[in-house]
Design a protein around this motif. Structure first.
Motif, PDB file in Angstrom:
ATOM      1  N   ASP A   1       0.850  -1.199   0.000  1.00 33.38           N
ATOM      2  CA  ASP A   1       0.000   0.000   0.000  1.00 33.38           C
ATOM      3  C   ASP A   1       0.883   1.245   0.000  1.00 33.38           C
ATOM      4  N   GLN A   2       0.889   1.975  -1.099  1.00 38.44           N
ATOM      5  CA  GLN A   2       1.789   3.114  -1.242  1.00 38.44           C
ATOM      6  C   GLN A   2       1.444   4.262  -0.308  1.00 38.44           C
ATOM      7  N   ASP A   3       0.155   4.435  -0.018  1.00 33.58           N
ATOM      8  CA  ASP A   3      -0.231   5.500   0.912  1.00 33.58           C
ATOM      9  C   ASP A   3       0.325   5.217   2.308  1.00 33.58           C
ATOM     10  N   LEU A   4       0.190   3.974   2.752  1.00 37.52           N
ATOM     11  CA  LEU A   4       0.701   3.615   4.077  1.00 37.52           C
ATOM     12  C   LEU A   4       2.225   3.669   4.112  1.00 37.52           C
ATOM     13  N   LEU A   5       2.859   3.230   3.026  1.00 34.40           N
ATOM     14  CA  LEU A   5       4.320   3.307   2.976  1.00 34.40           C
ATOM     15  C   LEU A   5       4.793   4.765   2.988  1.00 34.40           C
ATOM     16  N   GLY A   6       4.003   5.640   2.384  1.00 37.59           N
ATOM     17  CA  GLY A   6       4.316   7.066   2.448  1.00 37.59           C
ATOM     18  C   GLY A   6       4.233   7.580   3.872  1.00 37.59           C
ATOM     19  N   ASP A   7       3.226   7.109   4.623  1.00 36.23           N
ATOM     20  CA  ASP A   7       3.112   7.478   6.036  1.00 36.23           C
ATOM     21  C   ASP A   7       4.341   7.012   6.823  1.00 36.23           C
ATOM     22  N   VAL A   8       4.790   5.805   6.525  1.00 37.00           N
ATOM     23  CA  VAL A   8       5.956   5.258   7.231  1.00 37.00           C
ATOM     24  C   VAL A   8       7.190   6.114   6.953  1.00 37.00           C
ATOM     25  N   ALA A   9       7.358   6.526   5.700  1.00 41.02           N
ATOM     26  CA  ALA A   9       8.504   7.370   5.341  1.00 41.02           C
ATOM     27  C   ALA A   9       8.452   8.700   6.074  1.00 41.02           C
ATOM     28  N   LEU A  10       7.262   9.295   6.178  1.00 42.42           N
ATOM     29  CA  LEU A  10       7.116  10.558   6.905  1.00 42.42           C
ATOM     30  C   LEU A  10       7.393  10.375   8.386  1.00 42.42           C
ATOM     31  N   PHE A  11       6.960   9.237   8.927  1.00 39.84           N
ATOM     32  CA  PHE A  11       7.212   8.933  10.341  1.00 39.84           C
ATOM     33  C   PHE A  11       8.716   8.816  10.600  1.00 39.84           C
ATOM     34  N   ARG A  12       9.426   8.148   9.707  1.00 43.36           N
ATOM     35  CA  ARG A  12      10.874   8.042   9.850  1.00 43.36           C
ATOM     36  C   ARG A  12      11.518   9.427   9.853  1.00 43.36           C
ATOM     37  N   GLN A  13      11.123  10.247   8.907  1.00 41.65           N
ATOM     38  CA  GLN A  13      11.710  11.578   8.794  1.00 41.65           C
ATOM     39  C   GLN A  13      11.413  12.418  10.043  1.00 41.65           C
ATOM     40  N   TYR A  14      10.178  12.352  10.496  1.00 50.44           N
ATOM     41  CA  TYR A  14       9.777  13.183  11.630  1.00 50.44           C
ATOM     42  C   TYR A  14      10.480  12.749  12.912  1.00 50.44           C
ATOM     43  N   THR A  15      10.518  11.461  13.191  1.00 48.26           N
ATOM     44  CA  THR A  15      11.179  11.005  14.408  1.00 48.26           C
ATOM     45  C   THR A  15      12.693  11.215  14.326  1.00 48.26           C
ATOM     46  N   GLY A  16      13.226  11.193  13.107  1.00 45.43           N
ATOM     47  CA  GLY A  16      14.638  11.537  12.948  1.00 45.43           C
ATOM     48  C   GLY A  16      14.897  12.981  13.329  1.00 45.43           C
ATOM     49  N   GLU A  17      13.989  13.882  12.926  1.00 47.68           N
ATOM     50  CA  GLU A  17      14.125  15.290  13.283  1.00 47.68           C
ATOM     51  C   GLU A  17      13.952  15.510  14.787  1.00 47.68           C
ATOM     52  N   LEU A  18      13.138  14.661  15.411  1.00 48.12           N
ATOM     53  CA  LEU A  18      12.960  14.748  16.866  1.00 48.12           C
ATOM     54  C   LEU A  18      14.144  14.171  17.632  1.00 48.12           C
ATOM     55  N   GLY A  19      15.012  13.475  16.937  1.00 46.12           N
ATOM     56  CA  GLY A  19      16.177  12.872  17.592  1.00 46.12           C
ATOM     57  C   GLY A  19      15.875  11.562  18.279  1.00 46.12           C
ATOM     58  N   CYS A  20      14.821  10.858  17.819  1.00 47.16           N
ATOM     59  CA  CYS A  20      14.473   9.606  18.501  1.00 47.16           C
ATOM     60  C   CYS A  20      14.102   8.504  17.508  1.00 47.16           C
ATOM     61  N   LEU A  21      14.710   8.516  16.321  1.00 54.04           N
ATOM     62  CA  LEU A  21      14.423   7.469  15.344  1.00 54.04           C
ATOM     63  C   LEU A  21      15.080   6.157  15.737  1.00 54.04           C
ATOM     64  N   ASP A  22      16.385   6.188  15.992  1.00 53.65           N
ATOM     65  CA  ASP A  22      17.110   4.962  16.300  1.00 53.65           C
ATOM     66  C   ASP A  22      17.793   5.012  17.657  1.00 53.65           C
ATOM     67  N   LYS A  23      17.355   5.910  18.518  1.00 52.60           N
ATOM     68  CA  LYS A  23      17.895   6.012  19.872  1.00 52.60           C
ATOM     69  C   LYS A  23      16.836   6.625  20.783  1.00 52.60           C
ATOM     70  N   ALA A  24      17.087   6.544  22.079  1.00 51.96           N
ATOM     71  CA  ALA A  24      16.138   7.086  23.051  1.00 51.96           C
ATOM     72  C   ALA A  24      16.156   8.607  23.025  1.00 51.96           C
ATOM     73  N   ARG A  25      15.008   9.210  23.184  1.00 52.79           N
ATOM     74  CA  ARG A  25      14.911  10.660  23.305  1.00 52.79           C
ATOM     75  C   ARG A  25      15.676  11.112  24.543  1.00 52.79           C
ATOM     76  N   GLU A  26      16.464  12.150  24.387  1.00 59.33           N
ATOM     77  CA  GLU A  26      17.233  12.679  25.514  1.00 59.33           C
ATOM     78  C   GLU A  26      16.466  13.823  26.169  1.00 59.33           C
ATOM     79  N   PHE A  27      16.472  13.833  27.509  1.00 57.19           N
ATOM     80  CA  PHE A  27      15.868  14.908  28.286  1.00 57.19           C
ATOM     81  C   PHE A  27      16.948  15.561  29.142  1.00 57.19           C
ATOM     82  N   ALA A  28      16.670  16.775  29.596  1.00 62.82           N
ATOM     83  CA  ALA A  28      17.657  17.516  30.374  1.00 62.82           C
ATOM     84  C   ALA A  28      18.026  16.784  31.655  1.00 62.82           C
ATOM     85  N   SER A  29      17.083  16.031  32.224  1.00 64.62           N
ATOM     86  CA  SER A  29      17.315  15.282  33.457  1.00 64.62           C
ATOM     87  C   SER A  29      16.198  14.274  33.626  1.00 64.62           C
TER      88      SER A  29
END
Length: 298
Positions: free
Chosen positions: A102-130
């Motif tokens: 399903d190309q629409d769903l695969l497009g969603d997956v690609a956007l999810f990868r990009q967005y979580t990469g920008e958040l800094g939590c695609l392939d690692k844990a999100r870092e917090f100040a403490s």
């Protein structure tokens, strides 16, 4: 091999992953029909390491998150939670297999990868100040995850979690000697309330004793099964509202050990009660407290 597992193994990204990562995502694909609770129980019964098990359970629970993810108002919070338990790139890989062609769903997956990469939590844990900043972020709707919350905590409340017979009392004796314990088991005996009776009076008495400690800023241990997030949340929230640092200690043991210890202890819990708790069991995760510790007491 299930249809989903076959789709997963057909993905190039899956084939390029290290063996351990392949095993985690493949296990999630096989266990998807069981749901999060069923997958957890199966892996627990098979003696799978705790962190590995919870990684798979998180993938099963959130496997549809990438679909339409950018329309979700709580996306950041859920993606951060996944990153603390598992990995969002694992989640995206599993979702890509679920999507099939399903190309629409695969497009969603690609956007999810990009967005979580920008958040800094695609392939690692999100870092917090403490750890305090992380705790306050997850308990405060609308909070900026980058906000370095001031930590004014001066004492610690330990909230236990685990099935009857897991070894919570043993852990407390060895790790929190001399610390006051608010024990629901002790209060049941004191009030002569059985495990299958109305627990209202026991809960009320426990919270009254907890407040006595909190009013004077005294550390204590809250000792109860607390096998679901909902059960833990009230005890954690009360302690946090009084300015306590909260740690959750999850103690567990294999099923046969849990039942054997239960038979051998003075206050036996009906086996059916233990089985019911195990079917609904949700171990704590890092979003719930300042610190969360998983302890295998086999």
């Amino acid at each position: 091999m299930s249809e989903l597992a076959a789709a997963l193994t057909g993905l190039e990204e899956f084939r390029l992953r290290p063996s351990e990562e392949q095993q985690r995502v493949y296990s999630a694909a096989l266990l998807l029909p069981e749901g999060e609770l069923g997958a957890r129980r199966i892996l627990w019964e098979r003696g799978v390491p705790i962190a590995w098990r919870e990684h798979v359970a998180a993938l099963v629970r959130h496997h549809r998150l990438p679909f339409g993810a950018l329309d979700r108002p709580d996306l950041d919070r859920v993606a951060f939670r996944v990153s603390l338990l598992a990995r969002n790139d694992d989640l995206a890989l599993l979702a890509a297999a679920v999507a099939g062609g399903d190309q629409d769903l695969l497009g969603d997956v690609a956007l999810f990868r990009q967005y979580t990469g920008e958040l800094g939590c695609l392939d690692k844990a999100r870092e917090f100040a403490s750890d305090h900043a992380r705790f306050e972020y997850f308990r405060t709707p609308g909070r900026d995850p980058a906000y370095a919350a001031f930590d004014a905590t001066t004492f610690t409340v330990t909230v236990m979690s685990g099935l009857p017979g897991a070894g919570k009392d043993h852990w407390i004796a060895g790790n929190r000697p001399g610390v006051p314990v608010v024990s629901l088991d002790d209060l049941r005996a004191e009030l002569r309330v059985g495990p299958a009776d109305d627990q209202g009076p026991v809960i009320a008495a426990a919270y009254a004793r907890a407040r006595e400690h909190l009013r004077v800023g005294t550390a204590y241990v809250w000792n109860a099964t607390n096998t679901t997030r909902a059960l833990r949340s009230r005890a954690i929230g009360l302690a946090a509202d009084y300015g306590a640092r909260v740690e959750v200690v999850s103690v567990e043991a294999p099923p046969d050990v849990v039942h054997r210890r239960n038979r051998e202890r003075g206050r036996t819990v009906p086996p059916a009660v233990i089985d019911r708790l195990a079917r609904r069991w949700e171990p704590p995760d890092p979003t719930e407290a300042h610190a969360v510790r998983w302890v295998l007491n086999a």
